[in-house]
Design an enzyme around this catalytic site. Structure first.
Site, mmCIF file in Angstrom:
data_model
loop_
_atom_site.group_PDB
_atom_site.id
_atom_site.type_symbol
_atom_site.label_atom_id
_atom_site.label_comp_id
_atom_site.label_asym_id
_atom_site.label_seq_id
_atom_site.Cartn_x
_atom_site.Cartn_y
_atom_site.Cartn_z
ATOM 1 N N GLY A 221 23.779 -5.965 26.962
ATOM 2 C CA GLY A 221 24.755 -6.844 27.584
ATOM 3 C C GLY A 221 24.801 -6.647 29.085
ATOM 4 O O GLY A 221 23.829 -6.201 29.704
ATOM 5 N N ASP A 224 27.994 -4.413 34.021
ATOM 6 C CA ASP A 224 29.372 -3.963 34.232
ATOM 7 C C ASP A 224 29.921 -3.298 32.974
ATOM 8 O O ASP A 224 30.502 -2.210 33.033
ATOM 9 C CB ASP A 224 30.260 -5.143 34.634
ATOM 10 C CG ASP A 224 29.970 -5.632 36.046
ATOM 11 O OD1 ASP A 224 29.334 -4.884 36.813
ATOM 12 O OD2 ASP A 224 30.376 -6.757 36.379
ATOM 13 N N THR A 225 29.736 -3.951 31.818
ATOM 14 C CA THR A 225 30.228 -3.368 30.566
ATOM 15 C C THR A 225 29.454 -2.109 30.217
ATOM 16 O O THR A 225 30.034 -1.105 29.788
ATOM 17 C CB THR A 225 30.119 -4.385 29.420
ATOM 18 O OG1 THR A 225 30.865 -5.561 29.754
ATOM 19 C CG2 THR A 225 30.655 -3.807 28.122
ATOM 20 N N GLU A 244 20.843 -1.393 27.334
ATOM 21 C CA GLU A 244 19.894 -2.340 27.930
ATOM 22 C C GLU A 244 20.726 -3.402 28.613
ATOM 23 O O GLU A 244 21.472 -4.127 27.966
ATOM 24 C CB GLU A 244 18.975 -2.946 26.867
ATOM 25 C CG GLU A 244 17.753 -3.652 27.464
ATOM 26 C CD GLU A 244 18.037 -5.075 27.919
ATOM 27 O OE1 GLU A 244 17.853 -5.348 29.129
ATOM 28 O OE2 GLU A 244 18.449 -5.904 27.098
ATOM 29 N N CYS A 278 17.970 -11.624 30.651
ATOM 30 C CA CYS A 278 18.159 -10.516 31.590
ATOM 31 C C CYS A 278 16.930 -10.303 32.455
ATOM 32 O O CYS A 278 17.019 -9.711 33.533
ATOM 33 C CB CYS A 278 18.535 -9.241 30.844
ATOM 34 S SG CYS A 278 17.385 -8.787 29.534
#
Length: 487
Positions: A221, A224-225, A244, A278
């Site tokens: 994801g 930031d998380t 990842e 991504c």
């Protein structure tokens, strides 16, 4: 609404109702009750109970179930692709490739386990040294919305093959895809408790990540998380944390002979999946001068003809909607902030309808932006940077805290040799799009892009730990004793 899967049964959640929406139409795609903290606790307890039996099951028996899962995916390809398209907005042609990748992941994961984390023996003078690999136990898997089938699958499949049990928390934006995928696992004959599904939003995720009975957490994801999770588990070395995350990926354009090929690979790099991979190129480095001008003109011309449409449109579009109207608005806002800092729009991004996720592919020249923010704009917003020398381009390309993917389009192999030695990224491609990757190779990056190589061959590494043994079939007193011992 029985949308949770716990201990082999579909059950109702006791948390708030939430829904996912088709970003191309705003129609409700899925609706159900979320998992409360108590539901999450039941799911983890179910996985814990199932662990002993599943991990003790013969490796080949586990693989047979996983292979049945792959076969059923192929049988249900169209239905699952439709679920993916409905919730994510991606066109059916692309959703079908995602389901095919899910099925292909099984064979690669089995091979990876045997080659990287299987069993190895070496004779010693007084016995044998054996290297085995053991599953961690109960692992939490957090999935993203951009590949809601394929990317969680890249954690779940190797985790199950290794003998772990799983509690799966999908993105709240794609719960229907998760439901369809878990139904396939159920049909494949997975024993109760081995895979549990907890649907929900932020509170469900917090309850699972904070649960003291998980042994690992596998996350794909946002950076930031992922960074928050990294901080959360600081000081807890007993938790296996595989991350990842995203990237601010560079694509460097050289003075190539085939301009159209370069434009094609740039468009694939920047705008495939509506820029929601991504590994998509966020920064396009274009040489100053006549060639760069010619490349940019052609890039803008072809980009301006790209249309976005609903996932099941006929004919199929290159791009669908981004994941939500909110995400679309954030992209337009990001463009506005870049313009305020000095960026010059080549093709401006607009949101077609404030209720929907449709934006057009956009290009902004950010060469004149001082202190360009090191941000990942997750959508079809390409930032062009003009450069004078290759070393200048590489230096600026490396000026990022991320390090996921990078690419070079160049005819000269010597230029490629220099580029691959000096660029900093986990995936580095030559004359291929930045989002082109082999499932048989590691997938992941450095820096803020992650700490492991999930969703590909090296996933086996974090799904099991090595156990070293020195063994002898007979217990005998050594012929030669250590000094000071008397028998």
């Amino acid at each position: 609404m029985t949308e949770l899967f716990i201990d082999g049964a579909w059950v109702a959640g006791s948390g708030p109702v939430f829904a996912s929406r088709n970003p191309g139409t705003d129609a409700v795609a899925w609706q159900g009750d979320s998992a409360s903290a108590a539901d999450v606790d039941r799911a983890v307890a179910s996985a814990r109970r199932a662990f002993a039996g599943w991990s003790a099951l013969d490796f080949e028996a586990r693989c047979e179930i996983v292979k049945r899962f792959a076969a059923l995916l192929t049988e249900r390809k169209e239905a699952i692709a439709t679920a993916i398209g409905r919730e994510t907005g991606k066109p059916l042609w692309e959703a079908r490739t995602e389901v095919a990748s899910m099925a292909a992941k099984v064979g690669i994961s089995i091979q990876a386990y045997q080659e990287r984390t299987g069993e190895k023996r070496q004779d010693m003078a007084d016995g044998v040294a054996v290297l085995r690999h053991r599953p961690h136990g109960v692992v939490a898997v957090f999935g993203p919305y951009n590949f809601p089938g394929h990317l969680p699958n890249g954690h779940i499949v190797p985790a199950l093959i290794a003998g772990n049990t799983v509690v799966f928390k999908p993105s709240e934006l794609a719960p229907g895809v998760a439901r369809a995928t878990v139904e396939v696992w159920q049909a494949a004959g997975l024993p109760p408790g081995v895979l549990n599904l907890v649907q929900g939003e932020k509170d469900t995720g917090i309850a699972l990540a904070n649960h003291r009975q998980i042994d690992g957490l596998f996350f794909t994801g946002s950076s930031d998380t992922g960074t928050l999770l990294h901080k959360q588990f600081g000081g807890r070395p007993e938790i296996v944390l595989a991350l990842e995350m995203g990237g601010n990926n560079p694509l460097v354009i050289g003075e190539v002979e085939d301009v159209d090929a370069a434009v094609h690979h740039t468009i694939q790099s920047a705008f495939l999946s509506a820029g929601q991979r991504c590994t998509c190129a966020r920064r396009i480095f274009v040489p100053q001068g006549a060639f760069g001008d010619r490349f940019l003109a052609r890039f803008a011309d072809v980009t301006s003809k790209i249309t976005a449409d609903v996932f099941d449109a006929d004919p199929q579009p290159f791009m669908g909607a981004v994941i939500s109207a909110r995400a679309a608005a954030k992209l337009v806002d990001a463009q506005s902030r870049l313009v305020e800092q000095g960026a010059k729009p080549i093709i401006a991004m607009t949101q077609r309808d404030p209720r929907l996720g449709f934006v057009n592919a956009a290009i902004a020249d950010v060469t004149g932006v001082a202190n360009l923010p090191d941000e990942e704009h997750f959508g079809p917003l390409a930032q062009v940077v003009r450069y004078t020398t290759l070393d200048d381009a590489i230096e600026r390309a490396n000026d990022t805290a991320f390090g996921l993917s990078a690419g070079l389009l160049a005819d000269d192999p010597k230029v490629w040799e220099h580029f691959r030695r000096t660029i900093r990224a986990g995936i580095v491609n030559w004359n291929r799009p930045t989002n082109g990757a082999s499932s048989a190779a590691p997938f992941g990056g450095t820096g803020r892009s992650g700490n492991h190589r999930p969703s590909a061959y090296y996933a086996a590494d974090y799904c099991a730990y090595p156990m070293a043994s020195v063994e002898s079939t007979q217990l005998t007193l050594p012929a030669s004793l250590s000094p000071g011992l008397h028998f």
